[in-house]
Design a protein around this motif. Structure first.
Motif, PDB file in Angstrom:
ATOM      1  N   VAL A  17       0.848  -1.195   0.000  1.00  0.00           N
ATOM      2  CA  VAL A  17       0.000   0.000   0.000  1.00  0.00           C
ATOM      3  C   VAL A  17       0.882   1.243   0.000  1.00  0.00           C
ATOM      4  O   VAL A  17       1.652   1.467   0.937  1.00  0.00           O
ATOM      5  CB  VAL A  17      -0.933   0.026   1.232  1.00  0.00           C
ATOM      6  CG1 VAL A  17      -1.812   1.275   1.209  1.00  0.00           C
ATOM      7  CG2 VAL A  17      -1.797  -1.235   1.279  1.00  0.00           C
ATOM      8  N   LEU A  18       0.759   2.052  -1.041  1.00  0.00           N
ATOM      9  CA  LEU A  18       1.458   3.340  -1.093  1.00  0.00           C
ATOM     10  C   LEU A  18       0.556   4.413  -0.482  1.00  0.00           C
ATOM     11  O   LEU A  18      -0.664   4.279  -0.470  1.00  0.00           O
ATOM     12  CB  LEU A  18       1.798   3.689  -2.535  1.00  0.00           C
ATOM     13  CG  LEU A  18       2.542   2.633  -3.356  1.00  0.00           C
ATOM     14  CD1 LEU A  18       2.865   3.167  -4.757  1.00  0.00           C
ATOM     15  CD2 LEU A  18       3.817   2.184  -2.650  1.00  0.00           C
ATOM     16  N   GLY A  19       1.169   5.490   0.017  1.00  0.00           N
ATOM     17  CA  GLY A  19       0.359   6.539   0.652  1.00  0.00           C
ATOM     18  C   GLY A  19      -0.486   5.978   1.775  1.00  0.00           C
ATOM     19  O   GLY A  19      -1.657   6.322   1.930  1.00  0.00           O
ATOM     20  N   ALA A  20       0.128   5.130   2.596  1.00  0.00           N
ATOM     21  CA  ALA A  20      -0.640   4.292   3.519  1.00  0.00           C
ATOM     22  C   ALA A  20      -1.256   5.036   4.693  1.00  0.00           C
ATOM     23  O   ALA A  20      -2.156   4.507   5.350  1.00  0.00           O
ATOM     24  CB  ALA A  20       0.256   3.162   4.043  1.00  0.00           C
ATOM     25  N   ALA A  21      -0.811   6.259   4.986  1.00  0.00           N
ATOM     26  CA  ALA A  21      -1.332   6.982   6.148  1.00  0.00           C
ATOM     27  C   ALA A  21      -2.552   7.833   5.828  1.00  0.00           C
ATOM     28  O   ALA A  21      -3.171   8.384   6.739  1.00  0.00           O
ATOM     29  CB  ALA A  21      -0.244   7.857   6.766  1.00  0.00           C
TER      30      ALA A  21
ATOM     31  N   GLY B 183      -6.493   8.565   3.978  1.00  0.00           N
ATOM     32  CA  GLY B 183      -7.792   7.930   4.165  1.00  0.00           C
ATOM     33  C   GLY B 183      -7.936   6.620   3.419  1.00  0.00           C
ATOM     34  O   GLY B 183      -8.305   5.592   3.999  1.00  0.00           O
ATOM     35  N   VAL B 184      -7.633   6.624   2.104  1.00  0.00           N
ATOM     36  CA  VAL B 184      -7.760   5.385   1.346  1.00  0.00           C
ATOM     37  C   VAL B 184      -6.668   4.394   1.736  1.00  0.00           C
ATOM     38  O   VAL B 184      -6.882   3.178   1.742  1.00  0.00           O
ATOM     39  CB  VAL B 184      -7.751   5.630  -0.182  1.00  0.00           C
ATOM     40  CG1 VAL B 184      -9.011   6.318  -0.627  1.00  0.00           C
ATOM     41  CG2 VAL B 184      -6.524   6.399  -0.613  1.00  0.00           C
ATOM     42  N   GLY B 185      -5.488   4.901   2.074  1.00  0.00           N
ATOM     43  CA  GLY B 185      -4.394   4.016   2.467  1.00  0.00           C
ATOM     44  C   GLY B 185      -4.719   3.225   3.724  1.00  0.00           C
ATOM     45  O   GLY B 185      -4.535   1.995   3.766  1.00  0.00           O
ATOM     46  N   LEU B 186      -5.203   3.913   4.752  1.00  0.00           N
ATOM     47  CA  LEU B 186      -5.558   3.216   5.993  1.00  0.00           C
ATOM     48  C   LEU B 186      -6.705   2.241   5.782  1.00  0.00           C
ATOM     49  O   LEU B 186      -6.734   1.164   6.383  1.00  0.00           O
ATOM     50  CB  LEU B 186      -5.929   4.224   7.082  1.00  0.00           C
ATOM     51  CG  LEU B 186      -4.785   4.959   7.769  1.00  0.00           C
ATOM     52  CD1 LEU B 186      -5.329   5.894   8.845  1.00  0.00           C
ATOM     53  CD2 LEU B 186      -3.800   3.981   8.399  1.00  0.00           C
ATOM     54  N   SER B 187      -7.644   2.615   4.920  1.00  0.00           N
ATOM     55  CA  SER B 187      -8.747   1.692   4.651  1.00  0.00           C
ATOM     56  C   SER B 187      -8.240   0.444   3.927  1.00  0.00           C
ATOM     57  O   SER B 187      -8.681  -0.676   4.203  1.00  0.00           O
ATOM     58  CB  SER B 187      -9.835   2.382   3.825  1.00  0.00           C
ATOM     59  OG  SER B 187      -9.384   2.727   2.532  1.00  0.00           O
ATOM     60  N   ALA B 188      -7.287   0.614   3.004  1.00  0.00           N
ATOM     61  CA  ALA B 188      -6.721  -0.527   2.285  1.00  0.00           C
ATOM     62  C   ALA B 188      -5.982  -1.459   3.230  1.00  0.00           C
ATOM     63  O   ALA B 188      -6.057  -2.696   3.115  1.00  0.00           O
ATOM     64  CB  ALA B 188      -5.786  -0.045   1.179  1.00  0.00           C
ATOM     65  N   ILE B 189      -5.266  -0.876   4.195  1.00  0.00           N
ATOM     66  CA  ILE B 189      -4.553  -1.693   5.180  1.00  0.00           C
ATOM     67  C   ILE B 189      -5.526  -2.557   5.971  1.00  0.00           C
ATOM     68  O   ILE B 189      -5.329  -3.768   6.144  1.00  0.00           O
ATOM     69  CB  ILE B 189      -3.735  -0.786   6.119  1.00  0.00           C
ATOM     70  CG1 ILE B 189      -2.495  -0.269   5.405  1.00  0.00           C
ATOM     71  CG2 ILE B 189      -3.335  -1.533   7.394  1.00  0.00           C
ATOM     72  CD1 ILE B 189      -1.786   0.833   6.157  1.00  0.00           C
ATOM     73  N   GLN B 190      -6.589  -1.933   6.462  1.00  0.00           N
ATOM     74  CA  GLN B 190      -7.546  -2.680   7.286  1.00  0.00           C
ATOM     75  C   GLN B 190      -8.244  -3.777   6.491  1.00  0.00           C
ATOM     76  O   GLN B 190      -8.396  -4.903   6.969  1.00  0.00           O
ATOM     77  CB  GLN B 190      -8.583  -1.721   7.874  1.00  0.00           C
ATOM     78  CG  GLN B 190      -8.007  -0.787   8.920  1.00  0.00           C
ATOM     79  CD  GLN B 190      -9.095  -0.094   9.706  1.00  0.00           C
ATOM     80  OE1 GLN B 190      -9.944  -0.717  10.331  1.00  0.00           O
ATOM     81  NE2 GLN B 190      -9.081   1.223   9.670  1.00  0.00           N
TER      82      GLN B 190
ATOM     83  N   VAL C  62       3.698   1.921   2.938  1.00  0.00           N
ATOM     84  CA  VAL C  62       4.687   2.953   2.639  1.00  0.00           C
ATOM     85  C   VAL C  62       4.095   4.314   2.987  1.00  0.00           C
ATOM     86  O   VAL C  62       2.982   4.660   2.555  1.00  0.00           O
ATOM     87  CB  VAL C  62       5.083   2.935   1.150  1.00  0.00           C
ATOM     88  CG1 VAL C  62       6.105   4.034   0.852  1.00  0.00           C
ATOM     89  CG2 VAL C  62       5.639   1.569   0.761  1.00  0.00           C
ATOM     90  N   ALA C  63       4.823   5.093   3.792  1.00  0.00           N
ATOM     91  CA  ALA C  63       4.392   6.438   4.173  1.00  0.00           C
ATOM     92  C   ALA C  63       5.631   7.274   4.449  1.00  0.00           C
ATOM     93  O   ALA C  63       6.764   6.802   4.274  1.00  0.00           O
ATOM     94  CB  ALA C  63       3.472   6.380   5.391  1.00  0.00           C
TER      95      ALA C  63
ATOM     96  N   LEU D  43       4.559   6.313  10.583  1.00  0.00           N
ATOM     97  CA  LEU D  43       4.971   4.910  10.592  1.00  0.00           C
ATOM     98  C   LEU D  43       4.638   4.231  11.913  1.00  0.00           C
ATOM     99  O   LEU D  43       4.232   3.061  11.938  1.00  0.00           O
ATOM    100  CB  LEU D  43       6.471   4.790  10.283  1.00  0.00           C
ATOM    101  CG  LEU D  43       6.778   4.524   8.798  1.00  0.00           C
ATOM    102  CD1 LEU D  43       6.422   5.732   7.935  1.00  0.00           C
ATOM    103  CD2 LEU D  43       8.226   4.144   8.587  1.00  0.00           C
ATOM    104  N   GLN D  44       4.802   4.954  13.011  1.00  0.00           N
ATOM    105  CA  GLN D  44       4.443   4.387  14.307  1.00  0.00           C
ATOM    106  C   GLN D  44       2.951   4.074  14.365  1.00  0.00           C
ATOM    107  O   GLN D  44       2.543   3.042  14.906  1.00  0.00           O
ATOM    108  CB  GLN D  44       4.837   5.350  15.428  1.00  0.00           C
ATOM    109  CG  GLN D  44       6.345   5.449  15.655  1.00  0.00           C
ATOM    110  CD  GLN D  44       6.713   6.489  16.698  1.00  0.00           C
ATOM    111  OE1 GLN D  44       5.914   7.349  17.066  1.00  0.00           O
ATOM    112  NE2 GLN D  44       7.947   6.425  17.192  1.00  0.00           N
ATOM    113  N   PHE D  45       2.149   4.970  13.821  1.00  0.00           N
ATOM    114  CA  PHE D  45       0.710   4.726  13.795  1.00  0.00           C
ATOM    115  C   PHE D  45       0.388   3.507  12.945  1.00  0.00           C
ATOM    116  O   PHE D  45      -0.448   2.669  13.327  1.00  0.00           O
ATOM    117  CB  PHE D  45      -0.023   5.952  13.262  1.00  0.00           C
ATOM    118  CG  PHE D  45      -1.515   5.791  13.230  1.00  0.00           C
ATOM    119  CD1 PHE D  45      -2.259   5.925  14.380  1.00  0.00           C
ATOM    120  CD2 PHE D  45      -2.170   5.496  12.044  1.00  0.00           C
ATOM    121  CE1 PHE D  45      -3.639   5.765  14.370  1.00  0.00           C
ATOM    122  CE2 PHE D  45      -3.543   5.335  12.008  1.00  0.00           C
ATOM    123  CZ  PHE D  45      -4.281   5.467  13.179  1.00  0.00           C
TER     124      PHE D  45
END
Length: 345
Positions: free
Chosen positions: A155-159, A161-168, A180-181, A187-189
Motif C-alpha cells: 500500500v502506497l500513501g498508507a497513512a 484515508g484510502v491508504g488506511l482503509s486498504a490496510i484494514q 509505505v508512508a 509509521l508508528q501509527f
C-alpha cells in the motif's frame, strides 16, 4: 442554512478573507426542497474531505463542475423529510451516502436508492467517512484484485484515508501488508494498525526495504499493489511485483501520472485495474451496494475502524483543506456540523 460554496476555481486552503479564495461559507444558502416522490432530505451530521474535492475546486479533477457549486461527496446524517413514495426510510433514520456534490452543507437531498441505513453501534461521524475511502478500497481489493489470504499487499500513501482503509481491508482478507508512508509518527501509527512491514519513503529505499522484508519472510514478491500516489513511487514499486500481480490505480496524489510499461506487464502477466469508484453507481451499482453494506456491517461489529485525524465546522472549511493539502492527516479529515476545530497531530 449554512453551506460551503465554490464561486470560482482556486486553492480552497486560502483564508476565507483572501480575495482569491475560491470558497465562501454562506449562512443563508437555501434549504434544498424534495425534488421527487422518492427523494429524501438529510440533515447532515458529518461529511468527509477527499482529495477529489480538493482537485474539483482547483479545477483539476477529471469531471468539471459548473460554478457555483456546493462541494462534497460522502456524508452521514439524519433523515429530515421524505417524499410521498419513499418506502425504505422514515424521518429520524440514521443514514449515509455519496453525492456528486452538495454535502458541505447542513441539508442535502438525494433519492432513496442512494441511501444506506447506518446500523446500531456505528458512530455516525465514522459512517460519514466510510463510503469513498473504504468503498474504494473494498471494491479495489475484494472485487477487482480478489485479494486472498497469504498474498502480499503493498500500500502506497498508507497513512491517508484510502491508504488506511486498504490496510484494514487487507488484514481482514488475511494478506501480508506492507505500508509505505513518510515520517516517524505516521509509521508508528501504521505499526499500531498491525501492518507487517512499514517503509519510510522519506528516509530509505522502498525497494531495498521491501526486498529485505520479503527475503526475511521467504516470500517471492508483491501480489497486489495499491497505488493512490503515482509518480516515481509507482515505477519503483513495479520492481518488487510478482508474476501475475495486480496493480490497482487509485489516484495520483503526487501530481504525476505514472506509466506502466506494457511490455513488462505482458511478460509478467500483470493485471492493471483502473479504479474510479464513483462510476460504479452508473455501471455496476450492485457491486457498490453490496460493498457498502458489508463495510457498514464490519464497522458496526468493530471489524474495521475509521480514524478521524481532524474535524472542523463548515466555517473552518479552508483549514480542513489546508490540513489535507499539507499532508498532516492520519486517516480522514471531516467537516462536522457544530464541531469545534480539532486536531490529533
Amino acid at each position: 442554512m449554512e453551506a460551503v460554496v465554490c464561486t470560482k476555481l482556486g486553492d480552497p486552503s486560502l483564508p476565507l478573507t483572501d480575495q482569491d479564495a475560491p470558497i465562501i461559507v454562506s449562512s443563508s444558502h437555501p434549504i434544498p426542497p424534495l425534488t421527487s416522490a422518492t427523494s429524501v432530505r438529510v440533515r447532515v451530521v458529518a461529511t468527509s474531505l477527499n482529495f477529489a474535492n480538493y482537485l474539483q475546486i482547483l479545477g483539476k479533477y477529471q469531471e468539471k463542475l459548473p460554478l457555483p457549486f456546493v462541494p462534497g461527496s460522502d456524508y452521514s446524517g439524519i433523515v429530515d423529510a421524505v417524499g410521498d413514495s419513499v418506502n425504505s426510510f422514515k424521518v429520524g433514520d440514521r443514514v449515509c451516502s455519496l453525492a456528486d456534490v452538495g454535502s458541505f452543507a447542513e441539508f442535502i437531498v438525494t433519492d432513496q436508492k442512494n441511501l444506506f441505513l447506518v446500523p446500531d453501534g456505528c458512530d455516525l461521524v465514522a459512517a460519514g467517512a466510510l463510503p469513498v475511502a473504504f468503498g474504494t478500497s473494498h471494491v479495489a481489493l475484494v472485487h477487482r484484485a480478489q485479494l486472498k489470504a497469504g498474498q502480499v499487499l503493498l500500500v502506497l500513501g498508507a497513512a491517508g484515508g484510502v491508504g488506511l482503509s486498504a490496510i484494514q481491508i487487507g488484514k481482514v482478507c488475511g494478506a501480508v501488508v506492507i505500508a509505505v508512508a513518510r515520517g516517524t509518527e505516521k509509521l508508528q501509527f501504521l505499526k499500531s494498525m498491525g501492518v507487517d512491514h512499514v517503509v519510510d519513503s522519506s528516509k530509505e529505499s522502498v525497494i531495498d526495504s521491501v526486498k529485505s522484508f520479503l527475503k526475511t519472510r521467504k516470500l517471492a514478491g508483491v501480489d497486489v499493489l495499491y497505488d493512490p500516489v503515482g509518480g516515481k513511487l509507482t515505477k519503483e514499486s513495479m520492481k518488487v511485483l510478482n508474476w501475475g500481480a495486480h496493480i490497482l490505480i487509485i489516484g495520483f496524489a503526487s501530481g504525476e501520472v505514472p506509466v506502466v510499461p506494457a511490455n513488462i506487464a505482458l511478460v509478467k502477466n500483470w493485471t492493471v485495474h483502473g479504479l474510479y469508484w464513483g462510476s460504479h453507481r452508473i455501471h455496476r451499482p450492485h457491486v457498490l451496494i453490496d460493498s457498502l453494506n458489508e463495510l457498514l456491517q464490519w464497522l458496526s461489529k468493530g471489524v474495521i475502524s475509521v480514524n478521524i485525524s481532524h474535524s472542523y465546522p463548515l466555517s473552518k472549511a479552508n483549514l480542513a483543506f489546508a490540513t489535507l493539502k499539507d499532508r498532516k492527516v492520519l486517516g480522514k479529515v471531516m467537516l462536522v456540523m457544530g464541531a469545534s476545530p480539532k486536531a490529533k497531530l
